[in-house]
Design a protein around this motif. Sequence first.
Motif: not given
Length: 173
Positions: A15, A18-19, A146, A150
Amino acid sequence: MYSFMGGGLFCAIIGNILIVVSTATDYWMQYRLSGSYAHQGLWRYCMANKCYIQTASIAYWNATRAFMILSGMACFAGIMAGILSFAHFSAFERFSRSFATGIMLFISTLFVLLAMAIYTGVTLSFLGKRFGDWCFSWSYILGWVAMLMTFFAGILYMCAHRLYESRRVVGSR
């Protein structure tokens, strides 16, 4: 318990990656402008194979940028707390590191959700009408993925906390 924490840590790391990728790349939206394709991100827009820095200080871009950066920071803090939750220090007996990790990851999820909602709302209501042939692109989609990663990481850490607490209560009897 450790399998929940390991899965949560894996989801949190993915996550966070990806962020960062979503925030840094220039493919949040693609559109056709003057016969050629263009794309834009949170920091730059590109037309005719040339990219330009977005100098206009538009509130929704600033809000989206800020929430994505805060999300990345909260997710990173959650990852650090998640790594520390594997260690058992007696000084932190009253403080559950897996619970704190879950909370940090849920905060990261909330920030990504706010960023994506702001960007989506403004794009659909304003920019969508301005550009006839447009679509959201892969950087935007990575932001939503993302958020899911998370969120699931937070769920897994909360499950680990719940399992630890139930074992602790049964063990103290």
